[in-house]
Design an enzyme around this catalytic site. Structure first.
Site, PDB file in Angstrom:
ATOM      1  N   GLU A 285       0.877  -1.181   0.000  1.00 36.16           N
ATOM      2  CA  GLU A 285       0.000   0.000   0.000  1.00 36.16           C
ATOM      3  C   GLU A 285       0.907   1.221   0.000  1.00 36.16           C
ATOM      4  OE1 GLU A 285      -3.006  -0.386  -0.766  1.00 36.16           O
ATOM      5  OE2 GLU A 285      -2.825  -2.558  -0.562  1.00 36.16           O
ATOM      6  N   CYS A 319      -1.602   9.421   3.735  1.00 38.28           N
ATOM      7  CA  CYS A 319      -1.638   8.971   2.346  1.00 38.28           C
ATOM      8  C   CYS A 319      -2.911   9.467   1.680  1.00 38.28           C
ATOM      9  CB  CYS A 319      -1.559   7.458   2.287  1.00 38.28           C
ATOM     10  SG  CYS A 319      -2.746   6.666   3.360  1.00 38.28           S
TER      11      CYS A 319
HETATM   12  P1  NDP Z   1       8.848   4.557   3.727  1.00 39.54           P
HETATM   13  O1  NDP Z   1       8.615   3.789   2.475  1.00 39.54           O
HETATM   14  O2  NDP Z   1      10.033   5.418   3.807  1.00 39.54           O
HETATM   15  O3  NDP Z   1       8.942   3.561   4.966  1.00 39.54           O
HETATM   16  C1  NDP Z   1       7.931   2.596   5.233  1.00 39.54           C
HETATM   17  C2  NDP Z   1       8.544   1.422   5.951  1.00 39.54           C
HETATM   18  O4  NDP Z   1       9.452   0.768   5.074  1.00 39.54           O
HETATM   19  C3  NDP Z   1       9.352   1.819   7.189  1.00 39.54           C
HETATM   20  O5  NDP Z   1       9.151   0.857   8.186  1.00 39.54           O
HETATM   21  C4  NDP Z   1      10.774   1.783   6.663  1.00 39.54           C
HETATM   22  O6  NDP Z   1      11.751   1.564   7.656  1.00 39.54           O
HETATM   23  C5  NDP Z   1      10.688   0.578   5.739  1.00 39.54           C
HETATM   24  N1  NDP Z   1      11.765   0.482   4.774  1.00 39.54           N
HETATM   25  C6  NDP Z   1      12.608   1.447   4.326  1.00 39.54           C
HETATM   26  N2  NDP Z   1      13.470   0.930   3.423  1.00 39.54           N
HETATM   27  C7  NDP Z   1      13.175  -0.391   3.301  1.00 39.54           C
HETATM   28  C8  NDP Z   1      13.696  -1.468   2.519  1.00 39.54           C
HETATM   29  N3  NDP Z   1      14.706  -1.296   1.670  1.00 39.54           N
HETATM   30  N4  NDP Z   1      13.141  -2.680   2.660  1.00 39.54           N
HETATM   31  C9  NDP Z   1      12.115  -2.887   3.491  1.00 39.54           C
HETATM   32  N5  NDP Z   1      11.570  -1.902   4.263  1.00 39.54           N
HETATM   33  C10 NDP Z   1      12.087  -0.678   4.160  1.00 39.54           C
HETATM   34  O7  NDP Z   1       7.498   5.371   3.998  1.00 39.54           O
HETATM   35  P2  NDP Z   1       7.162   6.337   5.210  1.00 39.54           P
HETATM   36  O8  NDP Z   1       7.315   5.609   6.502  1.00 39.54           O
HETATM   37  O9  NDP Z   1       7.899   7.609   5.018  1.00 39.54           O
HETATM   38  O10 NDP Z   1       5.595   6.553   5.008  1.00 39.54           O
HETATM   39  C11 NDP Z   1       5.061   7.511   4.164  1.00 39.54           C
HETATM   40  C12 NDP Z   1       4.538   6.889   2.893  1.00 39.54           C
HETATM   41  O11 NDP Z   1       3.583   5.893   3.206  1.00 39.54           O
HETATM   42  C13 NDP Z   1       3.819   7.878   2.014  1.00 39.54           C
HETATM   43  O12 NDP Z   1       4.189   7.672   0.674  1.00 39.54           O
HETATM   44  C14 NDP Z   1       2.362   7.532   2.217  1.00 39.54           C
HETATM   45  O13 NDP Z   1       1.508   7.911   1.153  1.00 39.54           O
HETATM   46  C15 NDP Z   1       2.439   6.058   2.388  1.00 39.54           C
HETATM   47  N6  NDP Z   1       1.258   5.531   3.067  1.00 39.54           N
HETATM   48  C16 NDP Z   1       0.356   4.796   2.347  1.00 39.54           C
HETATM   49  C17 NDP Z   1      -0.814   4.341   2.930  1.00 39.54           C
HETATM   50  C18 NDP Z   1      -1.787   3.527   2.161  1.00 39.54           C
HETATM   51  O14 NDP Z   1      -2.653   2.897   2.762  1.00 39.54           O
HETATM   52  N7  NDP Z   1      -1.711   3.486   0.838  1.00 39.54           N
HETATM   53  C19 NDP Z   1      -1.114   4.640   4.340  1.00 39.54           C
HETATM   54  C20 NDP Z   1      -0.074   5.387   5.011  1.00 39.54           C
HETATM   55  C21 NDP Z   1       1.058   5.812   4.377  1.00 39.54           C
HETATM   56  P3  NDP Z   1      12.586   2.807   8.263  1.00 39.54           P
HETATM   57  O15 NDP Z   1      11.601   3.656   8.941  1.00 39.54           O
HETATM   58  O16 NDP Z   1      13.542   2.137   9.168  1.00 39.54           O
HETATM   59  O17 NDP Z   1      13.232   3.471   7.094  1.00 39.54           O
END
Ligand code: NDP
Length: 514
Positions: A285, A319
């Site tokens: 998502e 989001c």
């Molecule tokens: P990120 O993609 O930066 O991070 C999401 C998660 O992925 C975190 O736990 C992060 O860890 C982890 N992560 C980072 N790099 C990797 C990798 N290489 N492999 C596996 N996991 C990894 O997103 P944000 O946390 O900044 O969230 C914001 C985004 O989420 C926005 O784009 C928003 O639109 C979207 N979103 C979508 C929703 C939906 O339902 N469609 C709902 C809520 C948000 P770490 O924090 O350690 O980097």
């Protein structure tokens, strides 16, 4: 278990809930810093380094010390999840459901405490925090009921000379990777869904908000989730993410976050590694560039209020946030004036003081949003905000509006994920709809209109997973508005919807000759 109904929200304009929330905040402040260690197979596991979680309103305040998992810890967490799987999968669905439901009950008993941690760690004001906790509770209860439904016999046709039955069973051990912006609701929902269905998980919280995940773990353990069923693995996604996703033992990946990371996981989880015995299920998502259309028949005061609410709730870091306001020519000037007035009246300040707009989550987000604003100045007219606010070193940004944004410019296409609204002029409703559909995303969208013809057209042709008519475009309720988008917004897994647990199960069919 009681029939499912969403948790009602408090009215923080009233003294009693506000005072009790403030008391919770004071009590948490006296406990700082919190601890968010790794919990693997029910045991706390020390790590060589740690992650410092800070208050985005005052970054010199340490909210929690979190563990920082290594690849070896990731390996141990997956091993623990698989060890716990057979017994949990064999636990009767009714028992699993009771336990998951109880997680929600525990969080509800301590609702202001859970929300208060979010105010401090994520910068959500009282109502935004409570909505997040309420959604987490709702997920527990709704999915607990769904686990019972998944346990019912599958209805099949009869065939002469045989008895036939089909039933659903869990997949195995999976990885859950939530974002920081709904640090309790999404983390909890993405974990308890698969768990209620009989799976076990490794839960890697976002690095900005590990303490709220630790609070969830406390509730899960108190509710009776057996050791190894949910393994808590704070750590950098950049360091352990690939190892978790690539591991041949990983049976499924449940991800919510940015498009960039989601696409990386989609690609990697599709690769079969030596020793892997299945195709990994993976659900991504991702982001949005969500639009609210206002046509010439709309109630303009209501439309402007909903646009501002949707654009700046939790600093636009949803989001589902409205990041494009598409106005038909006839109403453009009036709605723009109205949103300028409403935005000018938004109080920006600490979430602990319950300001309408708090800090953004981190120094990195602060820098990134400001740089998008800077680049936006070359594309459109900056008509409100646009600057950082210097207050206690907090990561504040003024609610920002760009007018006369061109639909195909960066401001019209790229997810900024902050308090920045792009206002776009459309020739008419048809043009507005084409502009709204003209991005790679398709998460939420809205229309303010009294024209039944336009409303019906939007229901049919506004290509988003969640469409809102004559209301704000954020705040989906579990069991009422199943959530998840189209296109590059993700897998459309519809969190809080009737089919969610099915995503983490497979079906076995048994035919027996009589
Ligand atoms: P990120 O993609 O930066 O991070 C999401 C998660 O992925 C975190 O736990 C992060 O860890 C982890 N992560 C980072 N790099 C990797 C990798 N290489 N492999 C596996 N996991 C990894 O997103 P944000 O946390 O900044 O969230 C914001 C985004 O989420 C926005 O784009 C928003 O639109 C979207 N979103 C979508 C929703 C939906 O339902 N469609 C709902 C809520 C948000 P770490 O924090 O350690 O980097």
């Amino acid at each position: 278990m009681k029939p499912y109904a969403p948790v009602p929200y408090s009215d923080f304009a009233e003294d009693s809930p506000r005072e009790s929330y403030e008391a919770a905040l004071a009590s948490i402040a006296a406990q700082l810093p919190g601890q968010a260690p790794l919990i693997i197979g029910g045991e706390v596991r020390e790590t060589a380094s740690s992650i410092a979680s800070v208050n985005p309103a005052k970054p010199d305040i340490l909210i929690a010390n979190a563990g920082s998992a290594s690849a070896e810890d990731a390996d141990a967490a997956l091993a623990a999840a698989w060890e716990a799987f057979p017994a949990w999968a064999a636990t009767p669905a009714a028992e699993r459901a009771e336990i998951v439901h109880r997680i929600g009950d525990i969080m509800e008993e301590r609702i202001h405490e859970f929300s208060g941690w979010m105010t401090l760690e994520a910068g959500k004001n009282y109502a935004e925090s409570e909505a997040d906790t309420a959604e987490a509770i709702d997920f527990c209860r709704y999915y607990a009921h769904q686990a019972l439904e998944m346990d019912q016999p599958v209805r099949l046709l009869e065939f002469p000379g045989e008895t036939n039955e089909s039933f659903l069973m869990p997949l195995g051990a999976g990885i859950v990777i939530p974002p920081w912006n709904f640090p309790l609701a999404i983390l909890c929902g993405m974990a308890v869904g698969p768990v209620a269905a009989g799976n076990t998980v490794v839960l890697k919280p976002a690095s900005n908000t590990p303490m709220i995940g630790a609070m969830f773990m406390e509730a899960a353990i108190a509710a009776g989730v057996p050791p190894g069923v949910i393994n808590y693995l704070p750590g950098s996604g950049g360091v352990i993410g690939d190892a978790l996703v690539d591991d041949p033992r990983t049976r499924f990946v449940n991800f919510t976050g940015s498009k960039e990371v989601g696409l990386r996981i989609a690609e990697r989880s599709a690769t079969v590694h030596p020793g892997q015995r299945w195709l990994k299920r993976s659900y991504m998502e991702m982001g949005g560039k969500d639009a609210l259309i206002v046509d010439d028949t709309a109630d303009l005061a209501a439309a402007a209020a909903d646009a501002v609410r949707s654009a700046y709730g939790f600093q636009g870091q949803k989001c589902s946030a409205c990041s494009r306001l598409i106005l038909v020519e006839e109403v453009y000037d009036e709605v723009l004036d109205r949103i300028l007035d409403l935005t000018a009246n938004l109080a920006v300040g600490p979430a602990v003081d319950n300001c309408a707009v708090g800090p953004v989550i981190s120094a990195a987000q602060h820098t990134s949003i400001l740089s998008e604003i800077e680049s936006g100045k070359g594309e459109a007219a900056l008509v409100a905000g646009g600057s950082a606010i210097d207050l206690d070193g907090g990561y504040y940004i003024e609610p920002t509006i760009f007018a006369d944004v061109s639909p195909n410019s960066r401001l019209g296409q790229h997810e900024i994920f902050g308090p920045v609204l792009s206002v776009i002029k459309a020739a008419d409703f048809e043009d507005a709809l084409a502009i709204a559909n003209g991005t790679e995303f398709g998460l939420t969208g809205g229309l303010h209109s009294t024209s039944e013809e336009n409303i019906q057209r939007a229901i049919r042709d506004f290509h988003v997973g969640n469409l809102y008519l004559n209301r704000k475009i954020t705040g989906a309720l579990v069991g009422i508005q199943p959530f998840g988008g189209f296109n590059m917004s993700g897998s459309n897994s519809k969190a809080g919807g009737p089919g969610y647990l099915r995503l983490f199960m497979e079906m076995k069919s048994v035919a027996r000759r009589l």
